[in-house]
Design an enzyme around this catalytic site. Sequence first.
Site, short mmCIF file in Angstrom:
data_model
loop_
_atom_site.label_atom_id
_atom_site.label_comp_id
_atom_site.label_asym_id
_atom_site.label_seq_id
_atom_site.Cartn_x
_atom_site.Cartn_y
_atom_site.Cartn_z
N MET A 108 53.06 104.64 16.25
CA MET A 108 51.97 104.11 17.10
C MET A 108 51.66 102.66 16.70
O MET A 108 50.61 102.37 16.14
CB MET A 108 50.73 104.99 16.94
CG MET A 108 50.99 106.47 17.18
SD MET A 108 49.49 107.48 17.11
CE MET A 108 49.17 107.52 15.35
N ASP A 109 52.58 101.77 17.03
CA ASP A 109 52.47 100.40 16.55
C ASP A 109 51.69 99.52 17.53
O ASP A 109 51.82 99.68 18.74
CB ASP A 109 53.90 99.86 16.38
CG ASP A 109 53.95 98.68 15.43
OD1 ASP A 109 53.00 98.50 14.65
OD2 ASP A 109 54.95 97.94 15.47
N GLY A 110 50.91 98.58 17.00
CA GLY A 110 50.30 97.55 17.86
C GLY A 110 48.79 97.68 18.03
O GLY A 110 48.23 97.01 18.90
N SER A 116 55.30 98.59 21.12
CA SER A 116 55.24 97.15 20.81
C SER A 116 56.61 96.51 20.72
O SER A 116 56.74 95.42 20.15
CB SER A 116 54.48 96.87 19.51
OG SER A 116 53.30 97.59 19.48
#
Length: 281
Positions: free
Chosen positions: A42-44, A227
Amino acid sequence: MDMERENHKKAGLFDNFSSLIRKCIFSVLSVGPVPSHLAFIMDGNRRYAKKQNLLERDGYRAGFSVLINVLRYCYELGMKHITVYAFSIDNFKRRPEEVQSLMELMQEKIEELIEEESIVNRLGIRIYFRGNLKLLSEPVRSAVEMAMSKTAGNSKVVLSVCVAYTSTDEIARAVQESCEEKQDEIRERDASNAGNYALEQPIEVADIDRHMYMAGVPDPDIIIRTSGGTRLSNFLLWQSACCLLYSPRALWPEISFWHLVLTIIYFQRNYFYLKEKKKQA
Ligand SMILES: CC(C)=CCC/C(C)=C/CC/C(C)=C/COP(=O)(O)OP(=O)(O)O
C-alpha cells in the site's frame, strides 16, 4: 433537517446504484478466472497527503478507508485471501513521531474493526497479523491479539496484515525453527535408539514452509504495488516465485474499484502463462 434527510436518501440511492453496477461488472469478470489471493503493497500514503495538503496521519487514514473498500470489492468477487503490507521492520527506522502516529492509528482502526457491527464481522473476514509481533508496543500487540481471537469464527475471507514484517526476517526465523525441530527429532530418536547415530536428515522446503508467518496461506496470484514502483521491498519473497506483479501509477489512497477491475483483467490476460509457469515450478 429536511435537507439532511434528502441528502441521506440521495447518498443511499447512489450506494445502491454503485453496488448494482459493481455486481454487473463482477458477474462479467467472473466468467473468466478470478485470482484467489491478492497481496497489496500500500505505497504512496505520505505522497497523497502532500499532494492533498493533508497531515501525514490523514494520508494514512485515507489509506485505511481504501483498504476497507478494497476488502468489500474482493469479498464481492469471491476472493479467499487478501494480504496487505501494513508496516515493515524497516519502517521502525522512520521518525519516532511518525512511527508513533501510525501505531496509534493502527490500534484505533483495529479496535474499530473488531466491533460487533464492523465490516469484518458483517462480511465474515478472519484477520491474521503476520510478522515479528514481539516488536510491537504492548497496546498494539494486545489489539492485534484481540482482533485475531475475536475474528477466529469468521471464515469467508482471510485478511493477512503483515506488520513488523520483512521476508528476510520471516525466512531466517523459519529456517532457525526448522533446524531446532530437526535437532529435537534427532535427539529423541537417538535417545530411544541408544548407541546408533541418526543419519543426517536434510531440511526440506516443506519444513521451512510450515514455519513461515504466512504458513497455511496459498501463495498470492498477484502482488499489487501502488504508486508505480516495481520493487518488492522485502515483501513475500518466499511466496512470490510464480506470482504476477502489477503496479498501477495511482497512490494507494487513490485506488478505486476501477483499479481492481484492471487488476483482474491483467490477471486474466496472463492466466495461461502463469499456469504454465506454475506447472513447471
Ligand atoms: C489497521 C491497518 C491494517 C492499518 C493500515 C493503515 C495503512 C494504510 C498503512 C500503510 C503503511 C505504510 C508504511 C505504507 C507505505 O506508504 P508510505 O506511507 O511510505 O507512503 P510514501 O510511499 O508516499 O512515502
